[in-house]
Design a protein around this motif. Sequence first.
Motif, PDB file in Angstrom:
ATOM      1  N   SER A 221       6.946  14.499  -0.296  1.00  0.00           N
ATOM      2  CA  SER A 221       6.988  14.475  -1.762  1.00  0.00           C
ATOM      3  C   SER A 221       8.390  14.699  -2.324  1.00  0.00           C
ATOM      4  O   SER A 221       8.619  14.514  -3.515  1.00  0.00           O
ATOM      5  CB  SER A 221       6.037  15.540  -2.330  1.00  0.00           C
ATOM      6  OG  SER A 221       6.421  16.834  -1.908  1.00  0.00           O
ATOM      7  N   SER A 222       9.334  15.109  -1.461  1.00  0.00           N
ATOM      8  CA  SER A 222      10.716  15.269  -1.926  1.00  0.00           C
ATOM      9  C   SER A 222      11.315  13.927  -2.335  1.00  0.00           C
ATOM     10  O   SER A 222      12.140  13.861  -3.246  1.00  0.00           O
ATOM     11  CB  SER A 222      11.573  15.903  -0.829  1.00  0.00           C
ATOM     12  OG  SER A 222      11.074  17.159  -0.442  1.00  0.00           O
ATOM     13  N   CYS A 223      10.920  12.873  -1.632  1.00  0.00           N
ATOM     14  CA  CYS A 223      11.476  11.546  -1.896  1.00  0.00           C
ATOM     15  C   CYS A 223      10.479  10.594  -2.560  1.00  0.00           C
ATOM     16  O   CYS A 223      10.872   9.721  -3.326  1.00  0.00           O
ATOM     17  CB  CYS A 223      11.959  10.912  -0.600  1.00  0.00           C
ATOM     18  SG  CYS A 223      13.270  11.826   0.239  1.00  0.00           S
ATOM     19  N   HIS A 224       9.195  10.769  -2.233  1.00  0.00           N
ATOM     20  CA  HIS A 224       8.176   9.837  -2.717  1.00  0.00           C
ATOM     21  C   HIS A 224       7.237  10.527  -3.705  1.00  0.00           C
ATOM     22  O   HIS A 224       6.722  11.599  -3.418  1.00  0.00           O
ATOM     23  CB  HIS A 224       7.357   9.294  -1.541  1.00  0.00           C
ATOM     24  CG  HIS A 224       8.173   8.694  -0.447  1.00  0.00           C
ATOM     25  ND1 HIS A 224       8.932   7.561  -0.614  1.00  0.00           N
ATOM     26  CD2 HIS A 224       8.350   9.084   0.846  1.00  0.00           C
ATOM     27  CE1 HIS A 224       9.538   7.273   0.532  1.00  0.00           C
ATOM     28  NE2 HIS A 224       9.212   8.183   1.427  1.00  0.00           N
ATOM     29  N   PRO A 225       6.991   9.931  -4.879  1.00  0.00           N
ATOM     30  CA  PRO A 225       7.460   8.610  -5.329  1.00  0.00           C
ATOM     31  C   PRO A 225       8.663   8.653  -6.266  1.00  0.00           C
ATOM     32  O   PRO A 225       9.141   7.621  -6.714  1.00  0.00           O
ATOM     33  CB  PRO A 225       6.231   8.088  -6.098  1.00  0.00           C
ATOM     34  CG  PRO A 225       5.692   9.327  -6.756  1.00  0.00           C
ATOM     35  CD  PRO A 225       5.930  10.452  -5.769  1.00  0.00           C
ATOM     36  N   ASP A 226       9.166   9.863  -6.599  1.00  0.00           N
ATOM     37  CA  ASP A 226      10.195   9.956  -7.638  1.00  0.00           C
ATOM     38  C   ASP A 226      11.498   9.243  -7.287  1.00  0.00           C
ATOM     39  O   ASP A 226      12.107   8.592  -8.133  1.00  0.00           O
ATOM     40  CB  ASP A 226      10.491  11.426  -7.955  1.00  0.00           C
ATOM     41  CG  ASP A 226       9.330  12.108  -8.653  1.00  0.00           C
ATOM     42  OD1 ASP A 226       8.443  11.382  -9.148  1.00  0.00           O
ATOM     43  OD2 ASP A 226       9.298  13.352  -8.696  1.00  0.00           O
ATOM     44  N   ILE A 227      11.966   9.395  -6.038  1.00  0.00           N
ATOM     45  CA  ILE A 227      13.236   8.779  -5.646  1.00  0.00           C
ATOM     46  C   ILE A 227      13.000   7.416  -5.009  1.00  0.00           C
ATOM     47  O   ILE A 227      13.687   6.442  -5.311  1.00  0.00           O
ATOM     48  CB  ILE A 227      14.004   9.715  -4.685  1.00  0.00           C
ATOM     49  CG1 ILE A 227      14.328  11.031  -5.412  1.00  0.00           C
ATOM     50  CG2 ILE A 227      15.279   9.049  -4.194  1.00  0.00           C
ATOM     51  CD1 ILE A 227      15.011  12.062  -4.537  1.00  0.00           C
ATOM     52  N   PHE A 228      12.024   7.348  -4.107  1.00  0.00           N
ATOM     53  CA  PHE A 228      11.635   6.081  -3.490  1.00  0.00           C
ATOM     54  C   PHE A 228      10.147   5.857  -3.764  1.00  0.00           C
ATOM     55  O   PHE A 228       9.310   6.606  -3.259  1.00  0.00           O
ATOM     56  CB  PHE A 228      11.875   6.106  -1.968  1.00  0.00           C
ATOM     57  CG  PHE A 228      13.309   5.978  -1.574  1.00  0.00           C
ATOM     58  CD1 PHE A 228      13.882   4.731  -1.393  1.00  0.00           C
ATOM     59  CD2 PHE A 228      14.084   7.114  -1.382  1.00  0.00           C
ATOM     60  CE1 PHE A 228      15.218   4.612  -1.025  1.00  0.00           C
ATOM     61  CE2 PHE A 228      15.411   7.006  -1.012  1.00  0.00           C
ATOM     62  CZ  PHE A 228      15.981   5.747  -0.838  1.00  0.00           C
ATOM     63  N   ASN A 229       9.852   4.852  -4.561  1.00  0.00           N
ATOM     64  CA  ASN A 229       8.462   4.525  -4.851  1.00  0.00           C
ATOM     65  C   ASN A 229       7.934   3.626  -3.734  1.00  0.00           C
ATOM     66  O   ASN A 229       8.487   2.569  -3.469  1.00  0.00           O
ATOM     67  CB  ASN A 229       8.360   3.798  -6.200  1.00  0.00           C
ATOM     68  CG  ASN A 229       6.942   3.767  -6.726  1.00  0.00           C
ATOM     69  OD1 ASN A 229       5.992   3.841  -5.953  1.00  0.00           O
ATOM     70  ND2 ASN A 229       6.811   3.664  -8.036  1.00  0.00           N
ATOM     71  N   ILE A 230       6.868   4.051  -3.051  1.00  0.00           N
ATOM     72  CA  ILE A 230       6.365   3.297  -1.903  1.00  0.00           C
ATOM     73  C   ILE A 230       5.523   2.119  -2.383  1.00  0.00           C
ATOM     74  O   ILE A 230       4.301   2.098  -2.270  1.00  0.00           O
ATOM     75  CB  ILE A 230       5.538   4.185  -0.956  1.00  0.00           C
ATOM     76  CG1 ILE A 230       6.275   5.488  -0.668  1.00  0.00           C
ATOM     77  CG2 ILE A 230       5.266   3.453   0.365  1.00  0.00           C
ATOM     78  CD1 ILE A 230       5.502   6.454   0.180  1.00  0.00           C
ATOM     79  N   LYS A 231       6.175   1.152  -2.946  1.00  0.00           N
ATOM     80  CA  LYS A 231       5.526  -0.073  -3.390  1.00  0.00           C
ATOM     81  C   LYS A 231       6.369  -1.259  -2.956  1.00  0.00           C
ATOM     82  O   LYS A 231       7.592  -1.132  -2.797  1.00  0.00           O
ATOM     83  CB  LYS A 231       5.360  -0.089  -4.913  1.00  0.00           C
ATOM     84  CG  LYS A 231       4.347   0.922  -5.450  1.00  0.00           C
ATOM     85  CD  LYS A 231       4.206   0.783  -6.958  1.00  0.00           C
ATOM     86  CE  LYS A 231       3.164   1.759  -7.496  1.00  0.00           C
ATOM     87  NZ  LYS A 231       3.019   1.628  -8.975  1.00  0.00           N
ATOM     88  N   VAL A 232       5.756  -2.389  -2.789  1.00  0.00           N
ATOM     89  CA  VAL A 232       6.474  -3.590  -2.373  1.00  0.00           C
ATOM     90  C   VAL A 232       7.532  -3.935  -3.414  1.00  0.00           C
ATOM     91  O   VAL A 232       7.270  -3.978  -4.611  1.00  0.00           O
ATOM     92  CB  VAL A 232       5.505  -4.775  -2.196  1.00  0.00           C
ATOM     93  CG1 VAL A 232       6.277  -6.045  -1.858  1.00  0.00           C
ATOM     94  CG2 VAL A 232       4.490  -4.467  -1.097  1.00  0.00           C
ATOM     95  N   LYS A 233       8.752  -4.146  -2.960  1.00  0.00           N
ATOM     96  CA  LYS A 233       9.886  -4.526  -3.791  1.00  0.00           C
ATOM     97  C   LYS A 233      10.299  -3.443  -4.807  1.00  0.00           C
ATOM     98  O   LYS A 233      11.015  -3.730  -5.755  1.00  0.00           O
ATOM     99  CB  LYS A 233       9.617  -5.845  -4.521  1.00  0.00           C
ATOM    100  CG  LYS A 233       9.425  -7.022  -3.581  1.00  0.00           C
ATOM    101  CD  LYS A 233       9.224  -8.315  -4.367  1.00  0.00           C
ATOM    102  CE  LYS A 233       9.035  -9.495  -3.408  1.00  0.00           C
ATOM    103  NZ  LYS A 233       8.831 -10.768  -4.129  1.00  0.00           N
TER     104      LYS A 233
END
Length: 276
Positions: A221-233
């Motif tokens: 949760s440190s990175c996802h989803p605020d910094i890297f959103n785990i969605k295509v493109k």
Amino acid sequence: MKSGVLRKGMRMLLRAVSVCALVLLVSSGGSAMDRSELAAVLKTIPPNGPFAKFGNVTMRTRAKQAGMAPVVFPHWAHRKNYTCRVCHLELNFGMKRGDTGITRALYTKGKFCGVCHNGTVAFGVQNADRQCHRCHMENTKELDKRFEEFAEGLPMASFGNGIDWAAAYRDGSIRPTNSINTEITIPFPEKLKKPLKLGTASPRSDVSFSHEEHFAELDCSSCHPDIFNIKVKSTAAFTMDTNIYGNFCGACHMLVAFPMNDCKRCHKGMNSNFSM
């Protein structure tokens, strides 16, 4: 004494070399920059000044309103004892500056810094005998001295604050705890153990990203989803420029973790034309 002077001299030399490498990094490939844009980028990328100041967060606004010296938060003094997830997950500090909204009223009630700075775990901030000067600093001379003493003997690095924190973690030079209450072990997903290979459009090697190395100190949760959103493109805008300006990897690797001009830490097989 002699080894300390030599080590300090090596740190100064490494810092000077890293600035030269940075100019090459920013001016190579990608979109063209005018002088003002390049100056803005250079100003945001560490190391700017002594190694001891890298990773320090200076908070001025509320302190100035209260007529006090700014608060200086040294990441190095805390990360030697605690992993990143302790503050950024358990204590709810945002990963980006300004996201947390911390106030004196909150930490004196035992929130945020007040969880540890209670006079038992660390120096207190609630009592009449509070040591305001430990955080509100007119200058950082004493803090810088403490850093130099702490850094002595730790694995050296060419960038950031001159400490290879990953190596220090691996060889046991530092043993940060993973929780403020009790040591916990979080299982790491097997399918994420293989490093990600990310292609690049610039004349450098592919990027090698290890979830496992980051998971040692962070939480998903440190990175996802605020910094890297785990969605295509969702990372269509992921470029060196956006990272340099503090997005994506730059959220940490511009302020606390090794800075992005330490190119070969991510670009493992970088073209020799861009080597140090």
